[in-house]
Scaffold this motif. Structure first.
Motif, PDB file in Angstrom:
ATOM      1  N   GLU A  69       0.420  -8.236  -9.987  1.00 30.36           N
ATOM      2  CA  GLU A  69       0.792  -9.567  -9.509  1.00 30.36           C
ATOM      3  C   GLU A  69       2.051  -9.444  -8.677  1.00 30.36           C
ATOM      4  O   GLU A  69       3.060  -8.897  -9.133  1.00 30.36           O
ATOM      5  N   LEU A  87       5.355 -10.876  -7.218  1.00 26.02           N
ATOM      6  CA  LEU A  87       6.307 -11.945  -7.535  1.00 26.02           C
ATOM      7  C   LEU A  87       7.176 -12.294  -6.331  1.00 26.02           C
ATOM      8  O   LEU A  87       7.393 -13.472  -6.034  1.00 26.02           O
ATOM      9  N   GLU A  88       7.692 -11.305  -5.657  1.00 31.92           N
ATOM     10  CA  GLU A  88       8.526 -11.490  -4.471  1.00 31.92           C
ATOM     11  C   GLU A  88       8.234 -10.352  -3.487  1.00 31.92           C
ATOM     12  O   GLU A  88       7.813  -9.270  -3.905  1.00 31.92           O
ATOM     13  N   PRO A  89       8.452 -10.601  -2.186  1.00 35.25           N
ATOM     14  CA  PRO A  89       8.913 -11.832  -1.533  1.00 35.25           C
ATOM     15  C   PRO A  89       7.827 -12.903  -1.498  1.00 35.25           C
ATOM     16  O   PRO A  89       6.623 -12.589  -1.622  1.00 35.25           O
ATOM     17  N   ALA A  90       8.220 -14.143  -1.284  1.00 35.21           N
ATOM     18  CA  ALA A  90       7.295 -15.273  -1.362  1.00 35.21           C
ATOM     19  C   ALA A  90       6.189 -15.175  -0.317  1.00 35.21           C
ATOM     20  O   ALA A  90       5.026 -15.499  -0.596  1.00 35.21           O
ATOM     21  N   ASP A  91       6.538 -14.720   0.912  1.00 39.12           N
ATOM     22  CA  ASP A  91       5.516 -14.676   1.955  1.00 39.12           C
ATOM     23  C   ASP A  91       4.431 -13.656   1.617  1.00 39.12           C
ATOM     24  O   ASP A  91       3.238 -13.889   1.885  1.00 39.12           O
ATOM     25  N   ARG A 137       3.567 -12.744  -1.459  1.00 43.09           N
ATOM     26  CA  ARG A 137       2.784 -13.330  -2.561  1.00 43.09           C
ATOM     27  C   ARG A 137       1.742 -14.307  -2.011  1.00 43.09           C
ATOM     28  O   ARG A 137       0.590 -14.316  -2.447  1.00 43.09           O
ATOM     29  N   GLU A 138       2.148 -15.115  -1.021  1.00 45.55           N
ATOM     30  CA  GLU A 138       1.214 -16.079  -0.414  1.00 45.55           C
ATOM     31  C   GLU A 138       0.068 -15.355   0.300  1.00 45.55           C
ATOM     32  O   GLU A 138      -1.086 -15.781   0.234  1.00 45.55           O
TER      33      GLU A 138
END
Length: 321
Positions: free
Chosen positions: A298, A300-304, A306-307
């Motif tokens: 999974e 977790l970071e960075p957000a981009d 993860r998206e």
């Protein structure tokens, strides 16, 4: 050339005992007829070679005869550094030279040590290239190696990673075999750089140069490799890994991932999952690398990132209904 081959025949019989003409021909890469002529020449020179006739026959030396003609030539001495890398030696044009040097070394050993050395060769083999890798064309490797030996400057036509061609004048300092690929460490325009030998399309001798006294090939390669890894993996992704995911890291991310696992891997939580900071490539390659893990990882970071993973997983889910 023939004198060297006659000595090789003599050393083969001395080291291995009885050998057939076919075996000698295969070992020396000559015809069986050539072996017959060489055996006759040895006999005429006073070497006690005995021939056993019949299906299980062969040639052998009589009465424990041994030669002491085991001095190494300059080329043979050079080739010994590649004693555990027969494929590499062959690519450098030193295959037969290495074989001759090894024969001379075996001949100089006491019988007990010679037997043990032979057992090592029978039980251990080093295969350098990785799985599922194509064989590179190395049309220029011998010429490059010769320039390294003799400190000869080279004018080359080199294909870069995007297949564009450039002209360079190189001062060859050393060759490195990494994962089945050959790399040239060379000085160009006053700085030391690395070139993949398979991408050298043309070369020409451009005169002698003075090799720097303090150049350390192993240290240069260590530093260059670290810099290369930092360029290849400029980002870090914080991820959660299942126990199986941790086991998969060395397979999917190689030595870089395994090192990150050792250095940043936290203690597993109550479900057995642990947080790890993994170096990743920029752009699309990072997404592909992380998707290899399936449900065992999974982001977790960075957000981009993860998206991007979430979007890819959703699209995959839609494909399978």
């Amino acid at each position: 050339m023939r004198a060297s081959r006659l000595l090789s025949v003599l050393l083969l019989l001395q080291n291995r005992g009885r050998m057939t003409a076919d075996e000698l021909a295969s070992e020396l890469e000559v015809s069986v007829r050539t072996v017959y002529r060489d055996i006759e020449a040895l006999a005429e020179a006073g070497v006690p070679v005995y021939a056993d006739r019949g299906r299980s026959g062969g040639y052998q030396l009589v009465g424990g005869y041994r030669t002491r003609l085991t001095g190494l030539s300059e080329e043979e001495a050079r080739s010994l550094a590649l004693a555990g890398l027969p494929v590499a030696a062959a690519e450098l044009g030193l295959g037969t030279v290495l074989a001759a040097a090894q024969l001379k070394l075996y001949a100089a050993l006491p019988e007990e040590l010679r037997t043990r050395a032979g057992q090592v060769a029978e039980r251990f083999y080093l295969d350098v290239p990785g799985w599922h890798r194509g064989i590179e064309r190395l049309d220029r490797l011998e010429e490059v190696a010769d320039a390294v030996w003799r400190s000869r400057r080279l004018k080359v036509r080199y294909r870069r990673w995007d297949d564009s061609a450039v002209e360079r004048v190189l001062e060859p300092l050393g060759l490195v075999l990494k994962a089945g690929n050959w790399y040239l460490a060379a000085r160009c325009d006053g700085s030391e750089r690395t070139y993949r030998v398979s991408r050298i399309d043309e070369l020409a001798d451009d005169g002698a140069f003075v090799r720097p006294d303090r150049f350390d090939l192993a240290e240069y390669w260590r530093q260059w490799s670290e810099q290369f890894e930092r360029r290849m993996f400029p980002r870090v992704a914080l991820v959660r890994l299942s126990p199986l995911g941790r086991d998969l890291v060395p397979f999917y991310l190689g030595a870089v991932g395994a090192r990150a696992l050792r250095e940043s891997g936290g203690e597993p939580d109550e479900d057995g999952w642990s947080r790890v900071e993994l170096p990743v490539e920029p752009g699309a390659p990072a997404l592909g690398e992380l998707l290899h893990f399936g449900p065992e990882l999974e982001v977790l970071e960075p957000a981009d990132l993860r998206e991007q993973v979430a979007e890819a997983v959703a699209r995959m889910g839609a494909l399978y209904g």
